[in-house]
Design a protein around this motif. Sequence first.
Motif, PDB file in Angstrom:
ATOM      1  N   VAL A 144      50.761  40.049  30.768  1.00 15.92           N
ATOM      2  CA  VAL A 144      49.790  38.965  30.593  1.00 15.92           C
ATOM      3  C   VAL A 144      50.272  38.065  29.465  1.00 15.92           C
ATOM      4  O   VAL A 144      50.572  38.543  28.371  1.00 15.92           O
ATOM      5  CB  VAL A 144      48.381  39.512  30.265  1.00 15.92           C
ATOM      6  CG1 VAL A 144      47.405  38.366  30.051  1.00 15.92           C
ATOM      7  CG2 VAL A 144      47.886  40.438  31.365  1.00 15.92           C
ATOM      8  N   THR A 145      50.353  36.786  29.751  1.00 15.73           N
ATOM      9  CA  THR A 145      50.690  35.796  28.733  1.00 15.73           C
ATOM     10  C   THR A 145      49.385  35.221  28.194  1.00 15.73           C
ATOM     11  O   THR A 145      48.512  34.818  28.973  1.00 15.73           O
ATOM     12  CB  THR A 145      51.565  34.667  29.318  1.00 15.73           C
ATOM     13  OG1 THR A 145      52.762  35.248  29.828  1.00 15.73           O
ATOM     14  CG2 THR A 145      51.902  33.629  28.263  1.00 15.73           C
ATOM     15  N   ALA A 171      50.849  36.857  39.780  1.00 18.11           N
ATOM     16  CA  ALA A 171      52.092  36.723  40.536  1.00 18.11           C
ATOM     17  C   ALA A 171      52.432  38.089  41.122  1.00 18.11           C
ATOM     18  O   ALA A 171      52.385  39.104  40.425  1.00 18.11           O
ATOM     19  CB  ALA A 171      53.223  36.241  39.630  1.00 18.11           C
ATOM     20  N   MET A 172      52.739  38.129  42.387  1.00 22.13           N
ATOM     21  CA  MET A 172      53.013  39.376  43.086  1.00 22.13           C
ATOM     22  C   MET A 172      54.424  39.856  42.788  1.00 22.13           C
ATOM     23  O   MET A 172      55.319  39.797  43.623  1.00 22.13           O
ATOM     24  CB  MET A 172      52.792  39.204  44.587  1.00 22.13           C
ATOM     25  CG  MET A 172      51.365  38.816  44.938  1.00 22.13           C
ATOM     26  SD  MET A 172      50.133  39.921  44.250  1.00 22.13           S
ATOM     27  CE  MET A 172      50.306  41.311  45.311  1.00 22.13           C
ATOM     28  N   GLY A 176      53.050  42.993  37.854  1.00 19.96           N
ATOM     29  CA  GLY A 176      52.366  41.722  38.079  1.00 19.96           C
ATOM     30  C   GLY A 176      52.411  40.871  36.822  1.00 19.96           C
ATOM     31  O   GLY A 176      52.579  41.395  35.714  1.00 19.96           O
ATOM     32  N   GLN A 177      52.255  39.563  36.995  1.00 15.79           N
ATOM     33  CA  GLN A 177      52.267  38.656  35.853  1.00 15.79           C
ATOM     34  C   GLN A 177      51.114  37.673  35.985  1.00 15.79           C
ATOM     35  O   GLN A 177      50.859  37.152  37.073  1.00 15.79           O
ATOM     36  CB  GLN A 177      53.587  37.903  35.768  1.00 15.79           C
ATOM     37  CG  GLN A 177      54.763  38.838  35.542  1.00 15.79           C
ATOM     38  CD  GLN A 177      56.045  38.085  35.285  1.00 15.79           C
ATOM     39  OE1 GLN A 177      56.071  37.156  34.507  1.00 15.79           O
ATOM     40  NE2 GLN A 177      57.115  38.518  35.945  1.00 15.79           N
ATOM     41  N   ALA A 178      50.422  37.446  34.858  1.00 13.98           N
ATOM     42  CA  ALA A 178      49.289  36.527  34.853  1.00 13.98           C
ATOM     43  C   ALA A 178      49.257  35.784  33.528  1.00 13.98           C
ATOM     44  O   ALA A 178      49.809  36.248  32.530  1.00 13.98           O
ATOM     45  CB  ALA A 178      47.989  37.301  35.043  1.00 13.98           C
ATOM     46  N   THR A 179      48.604  34.638  33.536  1.00 15.54           N
ATOM     47  CA  THR A 179      48.379  33.873  32.318  1.00 15.54           C
ATOM     48  C   THR A 179      46.881  33.857  32.054  1.00 15.54           C
ATOM     49  O   THR A 179      46.090  33.473  32.926  1.00 15.54           O
ATOM     50  CB  THR A 179      48.914  32.429  32.457  1.00 15.54           C
ATOM     51  OG1 THR A 179      50.327  32.495  32.707  1.00 15.54           O
ATOM     52  CG2 THR A 179      48.647  31.623  31.198  1.00 15.54           C
ATOM     53  N   ALA A 180      46.496  34.297  30.874  1.00 18.43           N
ATOM     54  CA  ALA A 180      45.081  34.397  30.522  1.00 18.43           C
ATOM     55  C   ALA A 180      44.449  33.012  30.419  1.00 18.43           C
ATOM     56  O   ALA A 180      45.031  32.099  29.847  1.00 18.43           O
ATOM     57  CB  ALA A 180      44.926  35.144  29.204  1.00 18.43           C
ATOM     58  N   THR A 181      43.259  32.885  30.991  1.00 24.64           N
ATOM     59  CA  THR A 181      42.468  31.673  30.832  1.00 24.64           C
ATOM     60  C   THR A 181      41.467  31.869  29.688  1.00 24.64           C
ATOM     61  O   THR A 181      40.918  30.920  29.164  1.00 24.64           O
ATOM     62  CB  THR A 181      41.703  31.333  32.114  1.00 24.64           C
ATOM     63  OG1 THR A 181      40.890  32.451  32.500  1.00 24.64           O
ATOM     64  CG2 THR A 181      42.681  30.981  33.245  1.00 24.64           C
ATOM     65  N   LYS A 182      41.260  33.148  29.334  1.00 21.96           N
ATOM     66  CA  LYS A 182      40.382  33.519  28.228  1.00 21.96           C
ATOM     67  C   LYS A 182      40.830  34.900  27.771  1.00 21.96           C
ATOM     68  O   LYS A 182      41.279  35.716  28.593  1.00 21.96           O
ATOM     69  CB  LYS A 182      38.926  33.554  28.715  1.00 21.96           C
ATOM     70  CG  LYS A 182      37.921  33.862  27.644  1.00 21.96           C
ATOM     71  CD  LYS A 182      36.505  33.783  28.239  1.00 21.96           C
ATOM     72  CE  LYS A 182      35.475  34.143  27.220  1.00 21.96           C
ATOM     73  NZ  LYS A 182      34.127  34.075  27.770  1.00 21.96           N
TER      74      LYS A 182
END
Length: 187
Positions: A144-145, A171-172, A176-182
């Motif tokens: 997580v970024t 992202a599959m 997994g990879q994601a960017t935090a919105t909060k």
Amino acid sequence: MKKLRILLMMVLCLAFASTAAFAAANKAVDNVVSMHGQIVSINDDMITIKDKNSDNTVALIVRWDTEILNGKNGEDVDLNRLHVGDELTAYYSSISTRSLPPQSRAYALVMGDGQHDGIYMHVSKVDKVKNGVKFLNTNEDMFVTIPENVEDDAKELKQGDKVLVWYDFVAMSMPGQATATKAVILD
């Protein structure tokens, strides 16, 4: 001779105990398991959760360091606010008893319907990236970024910290990879 044996046994016990304590203190936090469901019973410091999609249940031991959070905003929720029938996502240790239902230590109880609620994670590894940080959770299944414009204290994140993060998509990839919105970094 008997006193010497007793003394030797005491020294060995202390050596094993200190080795075990050192290993436990230097071990990363274990994997985090989750279950979304409803509270079916509350008995002092034990809360039993029934999975919303199956007949699985788990009895969770709530301790002084268990986070109880609002899933929409990350704010603390008082333990007295919990009632039978409440919907939540429970995050707990992968180490459990072999009883029915299994018993485990609760890390966090995130109140909400499971849709768009924050996701609780333990931080395993942190890398500084341009304008934020990227961390790997202890399950090693998600990067997580956290951009610094999402969380001002993101640069202070370190191994062993606990966070509640929200993101829109993953992202599959493996992991997994994601960017935090909060994001909320928990004490």
